[in-house]
Enzyme design. Structure first.
Site, PDB file in Angstrom:
ATOM      1  N   SER A 292      27.667  29.481  42.362  1.00 16.73           N
ATOM      2  CA  SER A 292      26.393  29.320  41.648  1.00 16.73           C
ATOM      3  C   SER A 292      25.267  30.144  42.250  1.00 16.73           C
ATOM      4  O   SER A 292      24.338  30.553  41.534  1.00 16.73           O
ATOM      5  CB  SER A 292      25.999  27.840  41.632  1.00 16.73           C
ATOM      6  OG  SER A 292      25.953  27.311  42.952  1.00 16.73           O
TER       7      SER A 292
ATOM      8  N   HIS B  80      18.959  24.981  44.355  1.00 13.97           N
ATOM      9  CA  HIS B  80      19.331  26.391  44.225  1.00 13.97           C
ATOM     10  C   HIS B  80      18.055  27.233  44.218  1.00 13.97           C
ATOM     11  O   HIS B  80      16.975  26.730  43.913  1.00 13.97           O
ATOM     12  CB  HIS B  80      20.116  26.625  42.929  1.00 13.97           C
ATOM     13  CG  HIS B  80      21.524  26.119  42.976  1.00 13.97           C
ATOM     14  ND1 HIS B  80      21.825  24.782  42.806  1.00 13.97           N
ATOM     15  CD2 HIS B  80      22.712  26.758  43.162  1.00 13.97           C
ATOM     16  CE1 HIS B  80      23.140  24.623  42.889  1.00 13.97           C
ATOM     17  NE2 HIS B  80      23.696  25.805  43.111  1.00 13.97           N
TER      18      HIS B  80
END
Length: 309
Positions: free
Chosen positions: A85, A290
């Site tokens: 990711s 993230h």
């Protein structure tokens, strides 16, 4: 039972059911953001094809277009981006598809905008690990690729378990999840997995420069080494440093270049005045833990500093 008691009981049952449904939906969202929901190989392969572009003729030296004939231009190098990711761009938004969550603001897409690179394969995918890179993603790289980037390893050591048990639903199992991840990171098997990833890329594209990018420290710490919001932040940061060190040693031993982004993100973790990492949010769980768009700009800048010749 009186009418009042009956109504109260029915209301209680309805409320419990409503809460259960909400929790189930939120847990499903949590699984998606942390990579527990993994796209099937067919979906991921389709994403890799649709989100990569051929060499762009409008760039200098890009094969015709406005470049003019006969030398002096910059030749575009075929570029492939692999990994999890953090490579696909989760956290940046502007998603090109929702199987792998590849983003137009990911570092591979930012690098694709450079005059000297053309992103021709983008199989990076949220939730993936070294096994997926080895068994699926490498096969998508053109054999003529000259640059290959990869960020991988976090899911091998249980990124999702740590985030869930230490920060989303913090509890007594947090320390055991961190310890389990540390044990995997320190194992010969994990080192071999990173070496095999680099070896596999080099075998597939012998002329490629392989660039392995590490992970940022997710949490800001004050002068006392404490994150005001999260009790386990310092330990997770410490283990991230260890993970990066292991990945660096393995990758460089196999002939890759390692890009350490810890310093690039310094002062921009969760809890800082200018975070480049998304904090946990139920309403935007896909992006949590993230990098945001600014974080991927920093990633791209760090990778650009690697000489390609």
């Amino acid at each position: 039972m009186s009418k009042v008691e009956a109504v109260t009981t029915l209301t209680s049952h309805a409320e419990r059911r409503r809460i259960a449904l909400v929790v189930a939906a939120l847990l499903a969202a949590l699984g998606l953001v942390l990579g527990a929901a993994v796209a099937g190989p067919a979906d991921a392969a389709s994403a890799a094809v649709s989100t990569a572009k051929p060499v762009k003729p409008g760039k200098p030296g890009g094969g015709g277009g406005n470049g003019g004939g006969g030398g002096g231009g910059t030749t575009e190098l075929e570029y492939a981006a692999l990994g999890d990711s953090f490579a696909s761009g989760v956290g940046a938004g502007s998603y090109l598809e929702t199987s792998c969550y590849t983003s137009s603001k990911s570092y591979p897409k930012l690098l694709d905008g450079d005059a000297d690179k053309a992103l021709v394969a983008f199989p990076a995918c949220s939730g993936r690990d070294t096994a997926d890179v080895l068994n699926r993603q490498i096969a998508i790289i053109p054999t003529t690729a000259k640059v290959v980037t990869v960020t991988v390893g976090g899911n091998d050591v249980g990124f999702a378990d740590v985030m869930q048990n230490c920060f989303v639903f913090p509890g007594s199992s947090c320390s055991s999840k961190i310890a389990a991840g540390a044990a995997i990171a320190g194992s010969p098997g994990f080192t071999n997995s990173i070496v095999n990833v680099v070896d596999g890329i080099q075998a597939r594209a012998p002329g490629a420069k392989v660039i392995v990018a590490g992970y940022p420290l997710l949490f800001w710490e004050n002068g006392s080494g404490v994150n005001p919001k999260y009790a386990w932040a310092d330990e997770v940061n410490d283990e991230t440093v260890v993970l990066n060190d292991v990945i660096e040693a393995a990758a460089t031993s196999a002939g890759a270049v390692f890009v350490d982004v810890e310093d690039d993100f310094a002062g921009h973790g969760i809890g800082s005045s200018s975070p480049w990492i998304n904090d946990w949010r139920w309403v935007s769980s896909t992006n949590s833990f993230h990098p945001n768009a600014s974080g991927y700009v920093a990633y791209a800048a760090a990778i650009r500093a690697v000489p390609l010749s």
